[in-house]
Write a protein that holds these residues in place. Structure first.
Motif, PDB file in Angstrom:
ATOM      1  N   THR A  34       0.819  -1.210   0.000  1.00 58.07           N
ATOM      2  CA  THR A  34       0.000   0.000   0.000  1.00 58.07           C
ATOM      3  C   THR A  34       0.855   1.262   0.000  1.00 58.07           C
ATOM      4  N   SER A  35       2.161   1.092   0.206  1.00 54.79           N
ATOM      5  CA  SER A  35       3.099   2.205   0.213  1.00 54.79           C
ATOM      6  C   SER A  35       4.405   1.727  -0.410  1.00 54.79           C
ATOM      7  N   ARG A  36       5.024   2.566  -1.225  1.00 53.82           N
ATOM      8  CA  ARG A  36       6.301   2.166  -1.827  1.00 53.82           C
ATOM      9  C   ARG A  36       7.349   1.892  -0.764  1.00 53.82           C
ATOM     10  N   ALA A  37       7.239   2.531   0.384  1.00 54.57           N
ATOM     11  CA  ALA A  37       8.205   2.273   1.462  1.00 54.57           C
ATOM     12  C   ALA A  37       8.186   0.817   1.896  1.00 54.57           C
ATOM     13  N   GLN A  38       7.045   0.167   1.771  1.00 50.75           N
ATOM     14  CA  GLN A  38       6.929  -1.244   2.176  1.00 50.75           C
ATOM     15  C   GLN A  38       7.732  -2.183   1.281  1.00 50.75           C
ATOM     16  N   ILE A  39       8.066  -1.736   0.076  1.00 44.72           N
ATOM     17  CA  ILE A  39       8.830  -2.590  -0.842  1.00 44.72           C
ATOM     18  C   ILE A  39      10.158  -2.992  -0.216  1.00 44.72           C
ATOM     19  N   ASP A  40      10.763  -2.079   0.508  1.00 45.52           N
ATOM     20  CA  ASP A  40      12.058  -2.363   1.138  1.00 45.52           C
ATOM     21  C   ASP A  40      11.971  -3.412   2.243  1.00 45.52           C
ATOM     22  N   HIS A  41      10.771  -3.726   2.685  1.00 46.40           N
ATOM     23  CA  HIS A  41      10.586  -4.627   3.822  1.00 46.40           C
ATOM     24  C   HIS A  41       9.914  -5.940   3.437  1.00 46.40           C
ATOM     25  N   SER A  42       9.834  -6.215   2.131  1.00 47.38           N
ATOM     26  CA  SER A  42       9.186  -7.436   1.660  1.00 47.38           C
ATOM     27  C   SER A  42      10.007  -8.048   0.526  1.00 47.38           C
ATOM     28  N   ASP A  43      10.440  -9.285   0.731  1.00 46.55           N
ATOM     29  CA  ASP A  43      11.206  -9.971  -0.312  1.00 46.55           C
ATOM     30  C   ASP A  43      10.399 -10.103  -1.594  1.00 46.55           C
ATOM     31  N   ASN A  44       9.111 -10.442  -1.466  1.00 47.56           N
ATOM     32  CA  ASN A  44       8.265 -10.599  -2.652  1.00 47.56           C
ATOM     33  C   ASN A  44       8.098  -9.273  -3.393  1.00 47.56           C
ATOM     34  N   ALA A  45       7.903  -8.202  -2.664  1.00 50.87           N
ATOM     35  CA  ALA A  45       7.730  -6.889  -3.292  1.00 50.87           C
ATOM     36  C   ALA A  45       9.016  -6.449  -3.977  1.00 50.87           C
ATOM     37  N   ARG A  46      10.151  -6.685  -3.333  1.00 55.39           N
ATOM     38  CA  ARG A  46      11.438  -6.336  -3.952  1.00 55.39           C
ATOM     39  C   ARG A  46      11.654  -7.128  -5.233  1.00 55.39           C
ATOM     40  N   ALA A  47      11.326  -8.419  -5.190  1.00 56.12           N
ATOM     41  CA  ALA A  47      11.478  -9.266  -6.374  1.00 56.12           C
ATOM     42  C   ALA A  47      10.567  -8.774  -7.502  1.00 56.12           C
ATOM     43  N   MET A  48       9.351  -8.369  -7.159  1.00 55.22           N
ATOM     44  CA  MET A  48       8.437  -7.864  -8.182  1.00 55.22           C
ATOM     45  C   MET A  48       8.952  -6.551  -8.762  1.00 55.22           C
ATOM     46  N   LEU A  49       9.465  -5.669  -7.921  1.00 52.44           N
ATOM     47  CA  LEU A  49      10.030  -4.418  -8.432  1.00 52.44           C
ATOM     48  C   LEU A  49      11.179  -4.716  -9.385  1.00 52.44           C
ATOM     49  N   ASP A  50      12.026  -5.662  -9.029  1.00 50.88           N
ATOM     50  CA  ASP A  50      13.131  -6.046  -9.918  1.00 50.88           C
ATOM     51  C   ASP A  50      12.595  -6.535 -11.263  1.00 50.88           C
ATOM     52  N   LYS A  51      11.520  -7.317 -11.233  1.00 49.03           N
ATOM     53  CA  LYS A  51      10.921  -7.823 -12.474  1.00 49.03           C
ATOM     54  C   LYS A  51      10.336  -6.677 -13.292  1.00 49.03           C
ATOM     55  N   ILE A  52       9.666  -5.746 -12.636  1.00 49.95           N
ATOM     56  CA  ILE A  52       9.091  -4.588 -13.330  1.00 49.95           C
ATOM     57  C   ILE A  52      10.190  -3.788 -14.012  1.00 49.95           C
ATOM     58  N   VAL A  53      11.271  -3.529 -13.288  1.00 53.61           N
ATOM     59  CA  VAL A  53      12.381  -2.755 -13.848  1.00 53.61           C
ATOM     60  C   VAL A  53      13.014  -3.510 -15.019  1.00 53.61           C
ATOM     61  N   ALA A  54      13.178  -4.829 -14.887  1.00 58.99           N
ATOM     62  CA  ALA A  54      13.755  -5.625 -15.971  1.00 58.99           C
ATOM     63  C   ALA A  54      12.856  -5.604 -17.203  1.00 58.99           C
ATOM     64  N   ASP A  55      11.544  -5.769 -17.002  1.00 57.78           N
ATOM     65  CA  ASP A  55      10.608  -5.738 -18.128  1.00 57.78           C
ATOM     66  C   ASP A  55      10.618  -4.369 -18.811  1.00 57.78           C
ATOM     67  N   TYR A  56      10.639  -3.319 -18.012  1.00 58.44           N
ATOM     68  CA  TYR A  56      10.691  -1.969 -18.567  1.00 58.44           C
ATOM     69  C   TYR A  56      12.004  -1.762 -19.330  1.00 58.44           C
ATOM     70  N   SER A  57      13.112  -2.213 -18.788  1.00 53.43           N
ATOM     71  CA  SER A  57      14.409  -2.074 -19.461  1.00 53.43           C
ATOM     72  C   SER A  57      14.413  -2.817 -20.795  1.00 53.43           C
ATOM     73  N   ASN A  58      13.816  -4.003 -20.817  1.00 54.40           N
ATOM     74  CA  ASN A  58      13.711  -4.760 -22.072  1.00 54.40           C
ATOM     75  C   ASN A  58      12.871  -4.002 -23.091  1.00 54.40           C
ATOM     76  N   TRP A  59      11.778  -3.393 -22.646  1.00 54.70           N
ATOM     77  CA  TRP A  59      10.926  -2.598 -23.526  1.00 54.70           C
ATOM     78  C   TRP A  59      11.717  -1.422 -24.093  1.00 54.70           C
ATOM     79  N   GLU A  60      12.462  -0.725 -23.231  1.00 55.32           N
ATOM     80  CA  GLU A  60      13.276   0.417 -23.681  1.00 55.32           C
ATOM     81  C   GLU A  60      14.297  -0.025 -24.728  1.00 55.32           C
ATOM     82  N   ARG A  61      14.933  -1.153 -24.478  1.00 57.11           N
ATOM     83  CA  ARG A  61      15.932  -1.678 -25.413  1.00 57.11           C
ATOM     84  C   ARG A  61      15.280  -1.968 -26.770  1.00 57.11           C
TER      85      ARG A  61
END
Length: 98
Positions: free
Chosen positions: A63-90
């Motif tokens: 419910t808050s971006r601050a919570q991403i730092d405190h959840s392994d699942n949320a961090r993993a999802m953020l990593d996936k989002i960034v990777a997917d976005y980077s692939n799109w940019e490429r």
């Protein structure tokens, strides 16, 4: 006393991503593709930074971006989002597009 977790590097990364207009274009294109829509129904520039933040929070299950730092699942999802976005940019650069 405030019980809300403090955001760290991941929260900052998510915030910067959501402020990036190119990430909004990525979400526009992603939504068009998934929904079978065209630009007439969902034009580029539809996702505002606030829309992007809402989408990232929902995708990460927080419910808050601050919570991403405190959840392994949320961090993993953020990593996936960034990777997917980077692939799109490429792919956009290779096509010479947007």
């Amino acid at each position: 006393m405030n019980d809300q977790p403090k955001g760290g590097q991941c929260a900052r990364r998510a915030a910067m991503l959501c402020q990036n207009a190119r990430f909004g274009l990525y979400l526009d294109q992603r939504r068009r593709q998934k929904g079978g829509l065209n630009e007439e129904h969902l034009p580029d520039g539809t996702h505002s930074p606030e829309d992007c933040a809402d989408w990232v929070r929902q995708a990460c299950g927080v419910t808050s971006r601050a919570q991403i730092d405190h959840s392994d699942n949320a961090r993993a999802m953020l990593d996936k989002i960034v990777a997917d976005y980077s692939n799109w940019e490429r792919a956009q650069r290779q096509r010479g597009g947007a």
